[in-house]
Write a protein that holds these residues in place. Structure first.
Motif, PDB file in Angstrom:
ATOM      1  N   PRO A  65       0.864  -1.038  -0.055  1.00 50.44           N
ATOM      2  CA  PRO A  65      -0.105   0.034   0.278  1.00 50.44           C
ATOM      3  C   PRO A  65       0.851   1.226   0.055  1.00 50.44           C
ATOM      4  O   PRO A  65       0.314   2.336   0.178  1.00 50.44           O
ATOM      5  CB  PRO A  65      -0.792  -0.276   1.265  1.00 50.44           C
ATOM      6  CG  PRO A  65       0.102  -0.929   2.180  1.00 50.44           C
ATOM      7  CD  PRO A  65       0.614  -2.127   1.330  1.00 50.44           C
ATOM      8  N   THR A  66       2.046   1.067  -0.225  1.00 49.22           N
ATOM      9  CA  THR A  66       3.051   2.364  -0.400  1.00 49.22           C
ATOM     10  C   THR A  66       3.975   2.293  -1.631  1.00 49.22           C
ATOM     11  O   THR A  66       4.214   1.104  -2.023  1.00 49.22           O
ATOM     12  CB  THR A  66       3.836   2.383   1.029  1.00 49.22           C
ATOM     13  OG1 THR A  66       4.603   3.528   0.883  1.00 49.22           O
ATOM     14  CG2 THR A  66       4.472   1.332   1.152  1.00 49.22           C
ATOM     15  N   ASP A 125       9.414  -2.912   6.808  1.00 46.79           N
ATOM     16  CA  ASP A 125       8.427  -3.444   7.901  1.00 46.79           C
ATOM     17  C   ASP A 125       7.762  -4.297   7.960  1.00 46.79           C
ATOM     18  O   ASP A 125       6.982  -4.857   8.806  1.00 46.79           O
ATOM     19  CB  ASP A 125       7.423  -2.153   8.409  1.00 46.79           C
ATOM     20  CG  ASP A 125       8.233  -1.084   9.088  1.00 46.79           C
ATOM     21  OD1 ASP A 125       9.056  -1.464  10.048  1.00 46.79           O
ATOM     22  OD2 ASP A 125       7.729  -0.001   9.082  1.00 46.79           O
ATOM     23  N   TYR A 126       7.835  -5.101   6.533  1.00 42.61           N
ATOM     24  CA  TYR A 126       7.105  -6.417   6.558  1.00 42.61           C
ATOM     25  C   TYR A 126       7.867  -7.438   6.354  1.00 42.61           C
ATOM     26  O   TYR A 126       7.699  -8.845   6.514  1.00 42.61           O
ATOM     27  CB  TYR A 126       6.447  -6.350   4.835  1.00 42.61           C
ATOM     28  CG  TYR A 126       5.386  -5.409   5.132  1.00 42.61           C
ATOM     29  CD1 TYR A 126       3.953  -5.677   5.234  1.00 42.61           C
ATOM     30  CD2 TYR A 126       5.651  -3.870   4.535  1.00 42.61           C
ATOM     31  CE1 TYR A 126       3.110  -4.583   5.163  1.00 42.61           C
ATOM     32  CE2 TYR A 126       4.882  -2.943   4.582  1.00 42.61           C
ATOM     33  CZ  TYR A 126       3.439  -3.259   4.646  1.00 42.61           C
ATOM     34  OH  TYR A 126       2.519  -2.212   4.588  1.00 42.61           O
ATOM     35  N   PHE A 127       9.243  -7.291   6.236  1.00 40.17           N
ATOM     36  CA  PHE A 127      10.156  -8.465   6.134  1.00 40.17           C
ATOM     37  C   PHE A 127      11.280  -8.353   7.227  1.00 40.17           C
ATOM     38  O   PHE A 127      11.436  -7.297   7.961  1.00 40.17           O
ATOM     39  CB  PHE A 127      11.008  -8.171   4.646  1.00 40.17           C
ATOM     40  CG  PHE A 127      10.404  -8.354   3.579  1.00 40.17           C
ATOM     41  CD1 PHE A 127      10.337  -9.356   2.846  1.00 40.17           C
ATOM     42  CD2 PHE A 127       9.577  -7.322   3.247  1.00 40.17           C
ATOM     43  CE1 PHE A 127       9.385  -9.408   1.699  1.00 40.17           C
ATOM     44  CE2 PHE A 127       8.597  -7.143   2.009  1.00 40.17           C
ATOM     45  CZ  PHE A 127       8.804  -8.445   1.532  1.00 40.17           C
ATOM     46  N   LEU A 162      -0.133  -7.814   4.263  1.00 34.96           N
ATOM     47  CA  LEU A 162      -0.179  -6.248   3.706  1.00 34.96           C
ATOM     48  C   LEU A 162      -0.627  -5.198   4.579  1.00 34.96           C
ATOM     49  O   LEU A 162      -0.202  -4.121   4.285  1.00 34.96           O
ATOM     50  CB  LEU A 162      -0.688  -6.357   2.261  1.00 34.96           C
ATOM     51  CG  LEU A 162      -0.049  -7.080   1.143  1.00 34.96           C
ATOM     52  CD1 LEU A 162      -1.085  -7.291  -0.303  1.00 34.96           C
ATOM     53  CD2 LEU A 162       1.417  -6.876   0.921  1.00 34.96           C
ATOM     54  N   ASP A 163      -1.548  -5.670   5.588  1.00 35.37           N
ATOM     55  CA  ASP A 163      -1.844  -4.768   6.569  1.00 35.37           C
ATOM     56  C   ASP A 163      -1.084  -4.464   7.617  1.00 35.37           C
ATOM     57  O   ASP A 163      -1.570  -3.914   8.611  1.00 35.37           O
ATOM     58  CB  ASP A 163      -3.268  -4.977   6.989  1.00 35.37           C
ATOM     59  CG  ASP A 163      -3.487  -6.333   7.496  1.00 35.37           C
ATOM     60  OD1 ASP A 163      -2.479  -6.911   7.849  1.00 35.37           O
ATOM     61  OD2 ASP A 163      -4.874  -6.807   7.729  1.00 35.37           O
ATOM     62  N   GLN A 164       0.159  -5.135   7.445  1.00 32.98           N
ATOM     63  CA  GLN A 164       1.271  -5.262   8.556  1.00 32.98           C
ATOM     64  C   GLN A 164       0.696  -5.828   9.893  1.00 32.98           C
ATOM     65  O   GLN A 164       1.474  -5.661  11.082  1.00 32.98           O
ATOM     66  CB  GLN A 164       1.624  -3.642   9.185  1.00 32.98           C
ATOM     67  CG  GLN A 164       2.556  -2.949   8.373  1.00 32.98           C
ATOM     68  CD  GLN A 164       3.207  -1.995   8.575  1.00 32.98           C
ATOM     69  OE1 GLN A 164       2.572  -0.923   8.603  1.00 32.98           O
ATOM     70  NE2 GLN A 164       4.367  -1.644   8.787  1.00 32.98           N
ATOM     71  N   ARG A 165      -0.378  -6.713   9.698  1.00 30.03           N
ATOM     72  CA  ARG A 165      -0.331  -7.675  11.093  1.00 30.03           C
ATOM     73  C   ARG A 165       0.742  -8.885  10.704  1.00 30.03           C
ATOM     74  O   ARG A 165       0.894  -9.712   9.584  1.00 30.03           O
ATOM     75  CB  ARG A 165      -1.843  -8.242  10.901  1.00 30.03           C
ATOM     76  CG  ARG A 165      -2.949  -7.251  11.100  1.00 30.03           C
ATOM     77  CD  ARG A 165      -4.336  -7.636  11.241  1.00 30.03           C
ATOM     78  NE  ARG A 165      -4.567  -8.345   9.842  1.00 30.03           N
ATOM     79  CZ  ARG A 165      -5.238  -9.673   9.699  1.00 30.03           C
ATOM     80  NH1 ARG A 165      -6.173  -9.945  10.641  1.00 30.03           N
ATOM     81  NH2 ARG A 165      -5.885  -9.826   8.435  1.00 30.03           N
TER      82      ARG A 165
END
Length: 113
Positions: A29-30, A38-40, A62-65
């Protein structure tokens, strides 16, 4: 030999749902590559990463959960990374286990989610 940099992701909750992977840069989403770390857990070009292909071991939706299935996958995939230094591997495995504590009723090695 790639130099892997370990990064603790920023998480916004947890989930036991399995995401659709592999991720592609357009999925996020960016448009700012600096936000994708922040996802890895790992990057081969430092933090923030220089390129999407520098990122390894996704652990967040993708929603950072934080995703339990992705943590389990990361634990399996870390062993397949070539040329990762032993210390970085140990630190990454430790972080995966620490993040796994966000799921107190489920173990990382359990097959059932």
């Amino acid at each position: 030999m790639p130099d892997f940099t370990l990064h603790e992701p920023t998480i916004r909750g947890t989930t036991k749902a399995e995401p659709r992977i592999p991720y592609e840069e357009a999925d996020f989403p960016t448009d700012d590559i600096a936000d994708l770390d922040d996802y890895f857990l790992l990057s081969t070009s430092g933090i923030p990463p220089e390129d999407f292909d520098d990122l390894y071991l996704p652990v967040c939706h993708l929603d950072q959960r934080l995703s339990l299935p992705l943590l389990r996958r990361a634990l399996d995939e870390i062993e397949t990374l070539e040329d990762i230094e032993a210390e970085t591997m140990t630190e990454t495995i430790d972080m995966i286990h620490d993040l796994g504590e966000c799921f107190p009723n489920d173990g990382l090695n359990d097959d059932e989610t």
